[in-house]
Design an enzyme around this catalytic site. Sequence first.
Site, PDB file in Angstrom:
ATOM      1  N   GLN A   1      -6.491  -4.564   9.587  1.00 39.16           N
ATOM      2  CA  GLN A   1      -5.417  -3.170  10.092  1.00 39.16           C
ATOM      3  C   GLN A   1      -4.126  -4.287  10.672  1.00 39.16           C
ATOM      4  O   GLN A   1      -4.057  -5.321  10.587  1.00 39.16           O
ATOM      5  CB  GLN A   1      -5.883  -2.788  11.340  1.00 39.16           C
ATOM      6  CG  GLN A   1      -5.426  -1.655  12.107  1.00 39.16           C
ATOM      7  CD  GLN A   1      -4.896  -0.652  11.418  1.00 39.16           C
ATOM      8  OE1 GLN A   1      -4.147  -0.586  10.508  1.00 39.16           O
ATOM      9  NE2 GLN A   1      -5.999   0.277  11.593  1.00 39.16           N
TER      10      GLN A   1
ATOM     11  N   LYS B   1       7.948   4.108   2.232  1.00 36.09           N
ATOM     12  CA  LYS B   1       9.314   3.646   2.706  1.00 36.09           C
ATOM     13  C   LYS B   1       9.231   2.146   2.081  1.00 36.09           C
ATOM     14  O   LYS B   1       8.752   1.563   2.724  1.00 36.09           O
ATOM     15  CB  LYS B   1       9.711   3.940   3.851  1.00 36.09           C
ATOM     16  CG  LYS B   1       9.589   5.311   4.383  1.00 36.09           C
ATOM     17  CD  LYS B   1      10.853   6.063   4.326  1.00 36.09           C
ATOM     18  CE  LYS B   1      10.681   7.448   5.062  1.00 36.09           C
ATOM     19  NZ  LYS B   1       9.669   8.364   4.404  1.00 36.09           N
TER      20      LYS B   1
ATOM     21  N   GLU C   1       0.966  -1.080   0.185  1.00 32.02           N
ATOM     22  CA  GLU C   1       0.165   0.100   0.243  1.00 32.02           C
ATOM     23  C   GLU C   1       0.892   1.280   0.138  1.00 32.02           C
ATOM     24  O   GLU C   1       1.969   1.172   0.482  1.00 32.02           O
ATOM     25  CB  GLU C   1      -0.834  -0.064   1.370  1.00 32.02           C
ATOM     26  CG  GLU C   1      -1.828   1.132   1.432  1.00 32.02           C
ATOM     27  CD  GLU C   1      -2.671   0.665   2.503  1.00 32.02           C
ATOM     28  OE1 GLU C   1      -3.243  -0.404   2.758  1.00 32.02           O
ATOM     29  OE2 GLU C   1      -2.849   1.645   3.610  1.00 32.02           O
TER      30      GLU C   1
END
Length: 317
Positions: A210, A305, A18
């Site tokens: 999550q 990142k 993502e």
Amino acid sequence: MKVTDHIQQAKGTLFSFEVLPSLKGKDIQDLYNGIEPLLEFNPSFINVTYHREEFIYKKLSNGLHEKIYTRKRPGTVSICAAIKYKYGIDTVPHLICGGFTKEDTELALLDMHYLGMDNVLALRGDPVKGETHFSPEKSGHANASTMVQQITGMNNGNYLDDDIVEGIPTDFCIGVAGYPEKHFEAQNLKTDLKYLKEKVDAGAHYIVTQMFFDNKKFFAFVDACRKAGIKVPIIPGLKPITTLKHISFLPKTFHIDMPEALADDLEKCKNNDQVKEVGIEWGIQQTKELIAAGVPCIHFYTMGKSDAVKRIVSNSY
Ligand code: FAD
């Protein structure tokens, strides 16, 4: 291709990740720089988050402050199209209820459809920064399940405008969010699962979780989902810890616990480099265990990142 088709055709655990849209004023190359190091692992799909407006206070020349709203990371749908056509990889735009009327939702879905996207992640979104409760738009969705109903309706050719007869059906594969440690507003895991099932019953095809740092919580969550009659694929979401700031920021922001063993190791760290090593090692162990358990896909939150995720994936798959 749909996320569920990728899962069905896979011979092992898939890899997906993502990204966040670049900050307004930055080049899209910034985003590509976070994607390209991960392409060697053949991601099945790439998600792009959606960021609603935020209120900021701008200082005026008379010393007073003016409350204005701004969107710092726009462009989710166009970024999905750019990634899809540049790299030939399927994308999953996130779509939220916050700030959207049902009409806005329909228009966003039409843009995705015209751009050839097969997937969408349907989310409610958080309250606006500084507010404690989520408030939907006057004619918007109060929770993700009614948004899923709307997308399912479009998949059946039903548009908001009653005058449209025999509307072209869209064919979205719909993902929704799940919370192994429960959503922070839910009274308990049981009620949260009841509403998760409502999203699946409304037409969601898969669940992405999550982030979590304790695989036992994920496995217990999957068991509880199955007992509650939720049969769709459940994709675990993982995030490597890489900075000292993450140690307090992640639990506070995402309402998740750090297992004792991880917290003990992190406590000994004196700088970001040491935290990153602990985070990567933890991520490798989590990933290996999830793959061994046969999860369909592991979804990594890169937050732009890629180096930590690259090391985890290259040491686990
Ligand atoms: P919902 O499923 O609507 O649930 C929200 C709360 O309401 C839960 O407590 C649930 O138990 C309860 N609830 C649900 N239905 C009902 C009902 N009928 N009656 C009463 N209570 C109900 N946020 C962003 O802004 N942009 C993003 O791109 C983004 N991406 C995400 C990706 C993933 C994988 C995950 C897990 C979260 C993401 N989020 C994102 C955060 C998400 O928007 C928030 O966690 C939000 O608070 C809840 O969204 P939801 O879709 O899970 O909400």
